[in-house]
Design a protein around this motif. Sequence first.
Motif, PDB file in Angstrom:
ATOM      1  N   GLY A  20       0.805  -1.228   0.000  1.00 51.35           N
ATOM      2  CA  GLY A  20       0.000   0.000   0.000  1.00 51.35           C
ATOM      3  C   GLY A  20       0.832   1.271   0.000  1.00 51.35           C
ATOM      4  N   TYR A  21       2.126   1.149  -0.269  1.00 53.24           N
ATOM      5  CA  TYR A  21       2.965   2.341  -0.281  1.00 53.24           C
ATOM      6  C   TYR A  21       2.842   3.025  -1.629  1.00 53.24           C
ATOM      7  CZ  TYR A  21       5.269   0.105   3.702  1.00 53.24           C
ATOM      8  OH  TYR A  21       5.547  -0.503   4.883  1.00 53.24           O
ATOM      9  N   GLU A  22       2.531   4.308  -1.613  1.00 49.82           N
ATOM     10  CA  GLU A  22       2.389   5.033  -2.869  1.00 49.82           C
ATOM     11  C   GLU A  22       3.691   5.640  -3.338  1.00 49.82           C
ATOM     12  OE1 GLU A  22      -0.956   7.547  -2.176  1.00 49.82           O
ATOM     13  OE2 GLU A  22      -2.255   5.770  -2.073  1.00 49.82           O
ATOM     14  N   LYS A  23       4.400   6.228  -2.398  1.00 53.35           N
ATOM     15  CA  LYS A  23       5.703   6.755  -2.799  1.00 53.35           C
ATOM     16  C   LYS A  23       6.706   6.643  -1.669  1.00 53.35           C
ATOM     17  CE  LYS A  23       4.245  11.538  -2.132  1.00 53.35           C
ATOM     18  NZ  LYS A  23       4.331  12.865  -2.689  1.00 53.35           N
ATOM     19  N   PRO A  24       7.983   6.647  -2.041  1.00 52.23           N
ATOM     20  CA  PRO A  24       9.010   6.485  -1.009  1.00 52.23           C
ATOM     21  C   PRO A  24       9.071   7.680  -0.076  1.00 52.23           C
ATOM     22  CG  PRO A  24      10.020   6.915  -3.150  1.00 52.23           C
ATOM     23  CD  PRO A  24       8.563   6.772  -3.391  1.00 52.23           C
ATOM     24  N   THR A  25       9.450   7.439   1.140  1.00 50.31           N
ATOM     25  CA  THR A  25       9.684   8.539   2.075  1.00 50.31           C
ATOM     26  C   THR A  25      11.050   9.147   1.720  1.00 50.31           C
ATOM     27  OG1 THR A  25      10.820   7.157   3.683  1.00 50.31           O
ATOM     28  CG2 THR A  25       8.421   7.289   3.891  1.00 50.31           C
ATOM     29  N   PRO A  26      11.350  10.334   2.211  1.00 49.51           N
ATOM     30  CA  PRO A  26      12.622  10.977   1.848  1.00 49.51           C
ATOM     31  C   PRO A  26      13.859  10.118   2.142  1.00 49.51           C
ATOM     32  CG  PRO A  26      11.187  12.559   2.881  1.00 49.51           C
ATOM     33  CD  PRO A  26      10.490  11.233   2.995  1.00 49.51           C
ATOM     34  N   ILE A  27      13.874   9.449   3.281  1.00 48.69           N
ATOM     35  CA  ILE A  27      15.063   8.617   3.569  1.00 48.69           C
ATOM     36  C   ILE A  27      15.140   7.490   2.544  1.00 48.69           C
ATOM     37  CG2 ILE A  27      13.907   7.156   5.348  1.00 48.69           C
ATOM     38  CD1 ILE A  27      17.396   8.110   6.023  1.00 48.69           C
ATOM     39  N   GLN A  28      13.987   6.977   2.136  1.00 50.70           N
ATOM     40  CA  GLN A  28      13.974   5.877   1.163  1.00 50.70           C
ATOM     41  C   GLN A  28      14.457   6.338  -0.206  1.00 50.70           C
ATOM     42  OE1 GLN A  28       9.922   4.500   1.579  1.00 50.70           O
ATOM     43  NE2 GLN A  28      10.346   3.564   3.559  1.00 50.70           N
ATOM     44  N   TRP A  29      13.935   7.461  -0.694  1.00 54.78           N
ATOM     45  CA  TRP A  29      14.358   7.820  -2.051  1.00 54.78           C
ATOM     46  C   TRP A  29      15.792   8.283  -2.127  1.00 54.78           C
ATOM     47  CZ3 TRP A  29      15.542  12.865  -3.012  1.00 54.78           C
ATOM     48  CH2 TRP A  29      14.811  13.886  -2.422  1.00 54.78           C
ATOM     49  N   ALA A  45      17.431   9.721  10.326  1.00 55.97           N
ATOM     50  CA  ALA A  45      16.049  10.204  10.205  1.00 55.97           C
ATOM     51  C   ALA A  45      15.285   9.710  11.410  1.00 55.97           C
ATOM     52  CB  ALA A  45      15.400   9.680   8.931  1.00 55.97           C
ATOM     53  N   GLN A  46      14.388  10.543  11.873  1.00 56.30           N
ATOM     54  CA  GLN A  46      13.713  10.206  13.117  1.00 56.30           C
ATOM     55  C   GLN A  46      12.829   8.968  12.996  1.00 56.30           C
ATOM     56  OE1 GLN A  46      11.856  14.195  12.711  1.00 56.30           O
ATOM     57  NE2 GLN A  46      10.178  13.172  13.744  1.00 56.30           N
ATOM     58  N   THR A  47      12.407   8.464  14.144  1.00 58.54           N
ATOM     59  CA  THR A  47      11.580   7.266  14.206  1.00 58.54           C
ATOM     60  C   THR A  47      10.304   7.451  13.388  1.00 58.54           C
ATOM     61  OG1 THR A  47      12.443   6.856  16.395  1.00 58.54           O
ATOM     62  CG2 THR A  47      10.428   5.690  15.831  1.00 58.54           C
ATOM     63  N   THR A  49      10.054   7.218  10.052  1.00 56.40           N
ATOM     64  CA  THR A  49      10.234   7.799   8.719  1.00 56.40           C
ATOM     65  C   THR A  49      10.501   6.736   7.643  1.00 56.40           C
ATOM     66  OG1 THR A  49      12.531   8.209   9.343  1.00 56.40           O
ATOM     67  CG2 THR A  49      11.015  10.068   9.482  1.00 56.40           C
ATOM     68  N   GLY A  50      10.434   5.475   8.038  1.00 52.34           N
ATOM     69  CA  GLY A  50      10.577   4.406   7.036  1.00 52.34           C
ATOM     70  C   GLY A  50      12.003   3.955   6.786  1.00 52.34           C
ATOM     71  N   LYS A  51      12.822   3.970   7.826  1.00 57.46           N
ATOM     72  CA  LYS A  51      14.213   3.565   7.645  1.00 57.46           C
ATOM     73  C   LYS A  51      14.330   2.082   7.292  1.00 57.46           C
ATOM     74  CE  LYS A  51      15.757   5.362  11.639  1.00 57.46           C
ATOM     75  NZ  LYS A  51      14.536   6.101  12.088  1.00 57.46           N
ATOM     76  N   LEU A 306      10.116   1.066  18.263  1.00 60.03           N
ATOM     77  CA  LEU A 306       9.038   0.163  17.865  1.00 60.03           C
ATOM     78  C   LEU A 306       8.064   0.837  16.925  1.00 60.03           C
ATOM     79  CD1 LEU A 306       8.004  -1.730  21.097  1.00 60.03           C
ATOM     80  CD2 LEU A 306       9.395  -2.510  19.199  1.00 60.03           C
ATOM     81  N   ASP A 307       7.542   0.069  16.009  1.00 60.90           N
ATOM     82  CA  ASP A 307       6.574   0.610  15.071  1.00 60.90           C
ATOM     83  C   ASP A 307       5.200   0.603  15.742  1.00 60.90           C
ATOM     84  OD1 ASP A 307       5.243   1.507  12.897  1.00 60.90           O
ATOM     85  OD2 ASP A 307       5.209  -0.432  11.886  1.00 60.90           O
ATOM     86  N   ILE A 308       5.042   1.549  16.640  1.00 61.30           N
ATOM     87  CA  ILE A 308       3.773   1.690  17.347  1.00 61.30           C
ATOM     88  C   ILE A 308       2.906   2.601  16.492  1.00 61.30           C
ATOM     89  CG2 ILE A 308       2.710   2.670  19.426  1.00 61.30           C
ATOM     90  CD1 ILE A 308       5.189   1.790  20.947  1.00 61.30           C
TER      91      ILE A 308
HETATM   92  P1  ADP Z   1      11.805   3.872  11.318  1.00 56.95           P
HETATM   93  O1  ADP Z   1      12.722   2.676  11.296  1.00 56.95           O
HETATM   94  O2  ADP Z   1      12.354   5.032  10.557  1.00 56.95           O
HETATM   95  O3  ADP Z   1      11.403   4.248  12.709  1.00 56.95           O
HETATM   96  P2  ADP Z   1       9.890   2.133  10.068  1.00 56.95           P
HETATM   97  O4  ADP Z   1      10.773   1.605   9.037  1.00 56.95           O
HETATM   98  O5  ADP Z   1       9.584   1.263  11.226  1.00 56.95           O
HETATM   99  O6  ADP Z   1      10.444   3.529  10.585  1.00 56.95           O
HETATM  100  O7  ADP Z   1       8.534   2.626   9.344  1.00 56.95           O
HETATM  101  C1  ADP Z   1       7.478   3.215  10.031  1.00 56.95           C
HETATM  102  C2  ADP Z   1       6.154   2.876   9.364  1.00 56.95           C
HETATM  103  O8  ADP Z   1       6.057   3.498   8.092  1.00 56.95           O
HETATM  104  C3  ADP Z   1       5.936   1.389   9.133  1.00 56.95           C
HETATM  105  O9  ADP Z   1       4.650   1.048   9.591  1.00 56.95           O
HETATM  106  C4  ADP Z   1       6.034   1.220   7.644  1.00 56.95           C
HETATM  107  O10 ADP Z   1       5.198   0.173   7.198  1.00 56.95           O
HETATM  108  C5  ADP Z   1       5.558   2.567   7.137  1.00 56.95           C
HETATM  109  N1  ADP Z   1       6.152   2.936   5.836  1.00 56.95           N
HETATM  110  C6  ADP Z   1       7.452   2.794   5.477  1.00 56.95           C
HETATM  111  N2  ADP Z   1       7.651   3.258   4.229  1.00 56.95           N
HETATM  112  C7  ADP Z   1       6.470   3.719   3.777  1.00 56.95           C
HETATM  113  C8  ADP Z   1       6.039   4.307   2.537  1.00 56.95           C
HETATM  114  N3  ADP Z   1       6.893   4.543   1.553  1.00 56.95           N
HETATM  115  N4  ADP Z   1       4.744   4.638   2.422  1.00 56.95           N
HETATM  116  C9  ADP Z   1       3.883   4.409   3.456  1.00 56.95           C
HETATM  117  N5  ADP Z   1       4.208   3.842   4.637  1.00 56.95           N
HETATM  118  C10 ADP Z   1       5.497   3.510   4.811  1.00 56.95           C
END
Ligand code: ADP
Length: 462
Positions: A20-29, A45-47, A49-51, A306-308
């Motif tokens: 369900g991800y539409e686009k990458p987060t800044p850390i991802q791209w 990148a802070q907690t 953000t999709g690391k 944690l991914d809370i």
């Molecule tokens: P971090 O390690 O930076 O704290 P996580 O990798 O645990 O963050 O990601 C946090 C949440 O964001 C997760 O639930 C993940 O599924 C969701 N997520 C990650 N990338 C994307 C994206 N590109 N689009 C939407 N949700 C995302």
Amino acid sequence: MKFQYMGLSSTLLRAIADAGYEKPTPIQWQAIPAVLQGKDVLGIAQTGTGKTASFTLPMIDKLSQGQAKARMPRSLILEPTRELAAQVAESFEKYGKHHKLSKALLIGGVSMQDQVADLDRGVDVLIATPGRLLDHFSRGNLMLSGVRILVIDEADRMLDMGFIPDVEEICTKIAQQHQSLLFSATMPPVIKKLADKFLNDPKVVEVASQSSTADTITQSIRHVGYKAKRQLLRDLLTSEKVNNAIVFCNRKIEVKEVYKSLKRHKFNAGQLHGDMQQSERMEVLSDFKEGKVTILVASDVAARGLDIPSVSHVFNFDVPQQSEDYVHRIGRTGRAGRKGTAITFVTPRDDKYLDAIEKMLGKKLTSPEGNAPTKTDVKSEAKFDKKPHHKGGHKDAKKPQHRHSKPKDGEQNEAKNKPNHNKPHKNDDDKKPNKNKHVKNKSNAKPKESSGFGDNVPNFLK
Ligand code: ADP
Ligand code: MG
């Protein structure tokens, strides 16, 4: 930027779409193309953000070619806690569902024997906590000479938990050419040194400065006497529009007491602290994600990384004694562009810590009462502290040092290093149940989805 333009395989793109991800987060791209090119990466990148996906996605494609040999993992991901290790394993499962990568999880609390059996089968992806990994290594259960990609995830958490010496030891054991990726929410000097030592000309990706979270979070404080904190918490839980909340305490003993008190008053609460069994913690976490539990009382260490799911409210039952913890805590709300509320309880003894937080934020935190003492304040202060109070003046308020001793797999010894001047009180100011119970046992109150970048586009994606 779209996932399609980053050089990931079409098989992987399907799994990303399924997630369900539409686009990458800044850390991802910024990180994914560099990882695909084989560069070392330092990602800050802070907690939330999709690391995780910024290293798991490119790793899946990179590891899709080649075969693992017995006891010689092809990649190694170090995580500070079992929960985080388990979450990363889930990510590999989710994003790698169309690939055939083998993985193993080496964490405490699980039989060594089963883990050895996994290693024997040969693993493409090994996810481990440092202590357990070294334990296996010293028993000759695995070799690190096949590791081509090393990830040190949540490095600042590793530091908090005293794992840096273990991490360094592991790094030196992987002597051969390999790619190293280091991710952290913050970059304290020790982590900077670690990166300088073990990363080779890394691409540095730094996004979403800490203060940028503040845009969507309404932050305020409440002045309160120590003994009136629980009453205040209950009042706020009932008067505020609380969908779901995390209540942070500085110490696990406080977590237990606040949890018990909320349960006594029929609130739909759960707890998360380092004395709990792994399975119990996982259960609470999943109940909270599903909305079966709406108020989670937690310590910093137990909640770390944690991914809370994003919550409507964060309550700092205690003022965090390290300013960075404040940012991590309040970052649990107001995620993905949604509005969030963070309320911090401040007793007269907390001025020093509040000062440090305000300095870091570059602004004063105010109370809706305009900082004038309320009736509760006056009443409770009288009970609380007879001594004259000087702002920031109490002597045991030194900034805690990072611990050097090694807790086994982390969480058990949480907060040991924190100065402890609030003795646990046996008081009970919270005998009378509260009338207005709209957040109580509201098991159908679903927390907002984790980070679903749904209708509101988060600031960091703009
Ligand atoms: P971090 O390690 O930076 O704290 P996580 O990798 O645990 O963050 O990601 C946090 C949440 O964001 C997760 O639930 C993940 O599924 C969701 N997520 C990650 N990338 C994307 C994206 N590109 N689009 C939407 N949700 C995302
Ligand atoms: Mg993470």
